[in-house]
Design a protein around this motif. Sequence first.
Motif, PDB file in Angstrom:
ATOM      1  N   GLU A   1       1.466  10.642   5.313  1.00 47.81           N
ATOM      2  CA  GLU A   1       1.915   9.913   6.498  1.00 47.81           C
ATOM      3  C   GLU A   1       0.796   9.771   7.530  1.00 47.81           C
ATOM      4  OE1 GLU A   1       5.573  12.038   4.818  1.00 47.81           O
ATOM      5  OE2 GLU A   1       3.468  12.506   5.193  1.00 47.81           O
ATOM      6  N   VAL A   2      -0.093  10.769   7.578  1.00 47.58           N
ATOM      7  CA  VAL A   2      -1.212  10.713   8.525  1.00 47.58           C
ATOM      8  C   VAL A   2      -2.159   9.580   8.156  1.00 47.58           C
ATOM      9  CG1 VAL A   2      -3.222  11.968   9.383  1.00 47.58           C
ATOM     10  CG2 VAL A   2      -1.037  13.146   9.124  1.00 47.58           C
ATOM     11  N   GLU A   3      -2.521   9.475   6.878  1.00 50.10           N
ATOM     12  CA  GLU A   3      -3.372   8.370   6.433  1.00 50.10           C
ATOM     13  C   GLU A   3      -2.671   7.034   6.613  1.00 50.10           C
ATOM     14  OE1 GLU A   3      -6.091  10.558   2.994  1.00 50.10           O
ATOM     15  OE2 GLU A   3      -4.442   9.230   2.399  1.00 50.10           O
ATOM     16  N   ASN A   4      -1.379   6.993   6.338  1.00 49.68           N
ATOM     17  CA  ASN A   4      -0.641   5.738   6.462  1.00 49.68           C
ATOM     18  C   ASN A   4      -0.599   5.244   7.902  1.00 49.68           C
ATOM     19  OD1 ASN A   4      -0.182   5.786   3.745  1.00 49.68           O
ATOM     20  ND2 ASN A   4       1.918   6.524   3.883  1.00 49.68           N
ATOM     21  N   GLU A   5      -0.510   6.163   8.839  1.00 50.96           N
ATOM     22  CA  GLU A   5      -0.504   5.762  10.234  1.00 50.96           C
ATOM     23  C   GLU A   5      -1.826   5.100  10.604  1.00 50.96           C
ATOM     24  OE1 GLU A   5      -0.183   7.804  14.663  1.00 50.96           O
ATOM     25  OE2 GLU A   5       0.786   8.766  12.956  1.00 50.96           O
ATOM     26  N   ARG A   6      -2.927   5.695  10.147  1.00 51.23           N
ATOM     27  CA  ARG A   6      -4.230   5.085  10.433  1.00 51.23           C
ATOM     28  C   ARG A   6      -4.354   3.740   9.717  1.00 51.23           C
ATOM     29  NH1 ARG A   6     -10.040   8.083  10.178  1.00 51.23           N
ATOM     30  NH2 ARG A   6      -8.875   9.540  11.472  1.00 51.23           N
TER      31      ARG A   6
ATOM     32  N   ALA B   1       0.852  -1.191   0.000  1.00 53.54           N
ATOM     33  CA  ALA B   1       0.000   0.000   0.000  1.00 53.54           C
ATOM     34  C   ALA B   1       0.885   1.237   0.000  1.00 53.54           C
ATOM     35  CB  ALA B   1      -0.919  -0.010   1.217  1.00 53.54           C
ATOM     36  N   LEU B   2       0.994   1.886  -1.159  1.00 52.07           N
ATOM     37  CA  LEU B   2       1.834   3.077  -1.316  1.00 52.07           C
ATOM     38  C   LEU B   2       0.961   4.317  -1.244  1.00 52.07           C
ATOM     39  CD1 LEU B   2       4.690   4.252  -2.054  1.00 52.07           C
ATOM     40  CD2 LEU B   2       3.938   4.173  -4.440  1.00 52.07           C
ATOM     41  N   ASN B   3       1.347   5.267  -0.406  1.00 53.14           N
ATOM     42  CA  ASN B   3       0.519   6.455  -0.223  1.00 53.14           C
ATOM     43  C   ASN B   3       1.394   7.613   0.220  1.00 53.14           C
ATOM     44  OD1 ASN B   3      -2.237   7.491  -0.252  1.00 53.14           O
ATOM     45  ND2 ASN B   3      -2.000   7.758   1.942  1.00 53.14           N
TER      46      ASN B   3
ATOM     47  N   GLY C   1      -5.325  -7.979  12.218  1.00 58.04           N
ATOM     48  CA  GLY C   1      -4.347  -9.047  12.100  1.00 58.04           C
ATOM     49  C   GLY C   1      -3.748  -9.175  10.720  1.00 58.04           C
ATOM     50  N   LEU C   2      -3.617  -8.029   9.992  1.00 54.87           N
ATOM     51  CA  LEU C   2      -3.139  -8.058   8.609  1.00 54.87           C
ATOM     52  C   LEU C   2      -1.780  -7.408   8.411  1.00 54.87           C
ATOM     53  CD1 LEU C   2      -6.502  -7.139   6.833  1.00 54.87           C
ATOM     54  CD2 LEU C   2      -5.347  -9.365   6.794  1.00 54.87           C
ATOM     55  N   THR C   3      -1.087  -7.105   9.508  1.00 58.75           N
ATOM     56  CA  THR C   3       0.207  -6.435   9.382  1.00 58.75           C
ATOM     57  C   THR C   3       1.174  -7.240   8.521  1.00 58.75           C
ATOM     58  OG1 THR C   3      -0.084  -5.368  11.525  1.00 58.75           O
ATOM     59  CG2 THR C   3       2.162  -5.502  10.664  1.00 58.75           C
ATOM     60  N   GLY C   4       1.113  -8.560   8.618  1.00 64.23           N
ATOM     61  CA  GLY C   4       2.010  -9.409   7.839  1.00 64.23           C
ATOM     62  C   GLY C   4       1.622  -9.542   6.386  1.00 64.23           C
TER      63      GLY C   4
ATOM     64  N   VAL D   1       2.732  -1.088   4.280  1.00 63.48           N
ATOM     65  CA  VAL D   1       2.358   0.298   4.017  1.00 63.48           C
ATOM     66  C   VAL D   1       3.625   1.116   3.806  1.00 63.48           C
ATOM     67  CG1 VAL D   1       1.133   2.326   4.870  1.00 63.48           C
ATOM     68  CG2 VAL D   1       0.288   0.034   5.427  1.00 63.48           C
ATOM     69  N   LEU D   2       3.717   1.786   2.649  1.00 59.56           N
ATOM     70  CA  LEU D   2       4.904   2.563   2.307  1.00 59.56           C
ATOM     71  C   LEU D   2       4.546   4.034   2.121  1.00 59.56           C
ATOM     72  CD1 LEU D   2       6.608   0.285  -0.403  1.00 59.56           C
ATOM     73  CD2 LEU D   2       7.112   0.390   2.037  1.00 59.56           C
ATOM     74  N   ASP D   3       5.394   4.919   2.647  1.00 59.33           N
ATOM     75  CA  ASP D   3       5.274   6.352   2.383  1.00 59.33           C
ATOM     76  C   ASP D   3       5.959   6.632   1.051  1.00 59.33           C
ATOM     77  OD1 ASP D   3       4.249   6.482   4.946  1.00 59.33           O
ATOM     78  OD2 ASP D   3       6.115   7.168   5.845  1.00 59.33           O
ATOM     79  N   GLY D   4       5.265   7.280   0.131  1.00 61.38           N
ATOM     80  CA  GLY D   4       5.930   7.588  -1.131  1.00 61.38           C
ATOM     81  C   GLY D   4       4.969   8.038  -2.207  1.00 61.38           C
ATOM     82  N   SER D   5       5.524   8.336  -3.375  1.00 61.79           N
ATOM     83  CA  SER D   5       4.778   8.867  -4.509  1.00 61.79           C
ATOM     84  C   SER D   5       4.718   7.851  -5.633  1.00 61.79           C
ATOM     85  CB  SER D   5       5.461  10.142  -5.022  1.00 61.79           C
ATOM     86  OG  SER D   5       4.961  10.504  -6.289  1.00 61.79           O
ATOM     87  N   PHE D   6       3.564   7.809  -6.337  1.00 60.88           N
ATOM     88  CA  PHE D   6       3.439   6.901  -7.479  1.00 60.88           C
ATOM     89  C   PHE D   6       4.182   7.414  -8.699  1.00 60.88           C
ATOM     90  CE2 PHE D   6      -1.050   8.739  -7.078  1.00 60.88           C
ATOM     91  CZ  PHE D   6      -0.709   9.941  -7.675  1.00 60.88           C
TER      92      PHE D   6
END
Length: 499
Positions: free
Chosen positions: A314-319, A309-311, A328-331, A335-340
Motif C-alpha cells: 500500500e505504501v508503494e501504491n500510494e506513491r 497496476a497490481l501491487n 496526468g495519467l490517473t485516467g 492502481v490496485l492493492d492485491g496479490s498476483f
Amino acid sequence: MRKRGVKSVLDVATGTGFHSVRLLEAGFDAVSADGSADMLSKAFKNGMENGSHILRVVQADWRWLNRDVHGEYDAIVCLGNSFTHLFSERDRRKALAEFYAMLKHDGVLILDQRNYDAMLDRGFSSKHTYYYCGEDVAVEPEYLDEGLCRMRYNFSDNSVYHLNMFPLRKDYTRRLMSEVGFQHIETYGDFQHTYRDEQPDFFVHVAEKEYRMDEEGEGAYSAAVSTARTYYNSADADEFYASVWGGEDIHIGLYESSEEPIADASRRTVQRMAEKLDLDESSVVLDLGAGYGGSARYVAETYGCNVIALNLSEVENERNRELNAQRGLTGKIEVLDGSFESIPCSEDSVDVVWSQDAFLHSGNRTRVLEEITRVLKPGGQLIFTDPMAADGTSTAVLKPILERIHLDTMGSPAFYRRELARLGFSAASSGGFEEHREQLVNHYGRVLKETERQEAEGKDGLAGKVSSEYLTNMKKGLGHWVNGGNERQLTWGIFHFRL
C-alpha cells in the motif's frame, strides 16, 4: 474502533487509568487490567475523581491473562509503551498469544511502542507532538543498546526516576504478532499511515484477528506474499528503493557500462520489454508487482495503452498514484492493492501481462501462472523478468539467498518453460527466454556500490534515512546475489510468451 463496531475493550496496561477513563468517556465498555495492585488502586481513584467513573479492575499477568480475566473482547489495547517492559522473547510471544486468544473472531489489538529504531540508529530525539510528559519533566535515555533502554525522568523538584525497557524494533514486533496468528497488521507512525519523510516518536500497531477470505474462499495472501508485503511496506524499504534504485523502476537493469546510473539501466529494461510487444491505444496491460509504477507510466505515455497496476504494498501504491497524478495519467493507470496469486480481474480481460522481478516473492508460482492464464485474452502476451536459480542448481546452494528473502525455493528457466507449455503458452520471441545472467551480477554489484556511496555520506545521506540494521542486511544480501551470479548458480532474463 468506532469504525470497526467495537463495544467491549480490555485495557491490559491500565497503569494509573488514563486510557481506561478516556475509553469510558467515549462510550466503550472497558475492563482495566494491570499487573500492579498499587497501579490499579490509583486507577480506580482517578476514575472516581475524573468523571465519577467506576473502573472494573483486574490484577493480571499478561502471560496468564485468560486465567485472571474472563470473557472475549472486541478490542484489546496495550498502550503507553508498556509492551517494552517484557525482556524475554518467550514472554512476549506468550503475552501476544494470550491477547489473541481473548479477542473475538474479528477483534483487533492496538499496541504502541516508542520508535526504538530511530533511537538505536540515530540517537534520541522527540518532537513532543503526541506523547509528552509536560513542561516539568525532562526525558532521555541514560543507557541504550540492543538489549536495554534505561530512560531517565528528571522532574522540576529535582527528583529523578528510571525505567528499564526492552528496545523493540518495529519490524520485530510486527513479526511476532504475525507468528502468533494475527493475519493483517497495519503500523502507523505517530498516527500517520505513511511516515517515510520523518521519524515518528511512536509506532502504533493495529493487528486484526479476523481471518480474511478472498472471493474464492482462500486466504488473500500466502505466507511468502505476506512477508513480501510487510517488507515493502516498511519505511526502510520504501526509502532505500526510492533513494538507491532511482525512484520509479525498482528492478534489474540492462547496463551498457559499469558506471551507468541505476535508473538509466533499469529504464532500458522497460524499453527492451516494451519493444517486444505490439502495444497501441486499444491495449490493456496488467502489470503484476508494479512497485512505484515506472513501467506502467512508460507504456501508458509511450503507447497510449491502459494499464492496471497490481501491487501488494500500500505504501508503494500510494506513491504510484501520486506520481500518476503529477503526470496526468490517473485516467490511464488503475492502481490496485492485491496479490498476483489471486488477481482481481475477470477472465479473458487483458491483452498483456507484464511483470518485473516480482514472481520470486510468491510461494506458489504455479498458481501465479494459472491466474495469468485465466485473465489473458486468447492470443494475449506474457512478458516478465525474474531473478532465478540457474537450471540444475540445488536449493541447498541457494540457502543464503533464500534465507535473506524468506523463501523456500526459487523459480528457474526450466520451471517457467515447463509450466507455461503446460498452460498452453508458446514462445513469442527469442525462443521464449532472452537470458542476461551477467546483468544480474552487474545490477546487484552496482546497487551495492551505490548503497555504500550513499551510506558514506553519513547522517545527511542514506544512513540518516535508513536503519543501520536494514543497511547491514541489505549489503550482505546484495553480496550473496553477486556471488550467486558469478558462480552461475543464479540467472535472470526476459521471458516472452503468447497464449
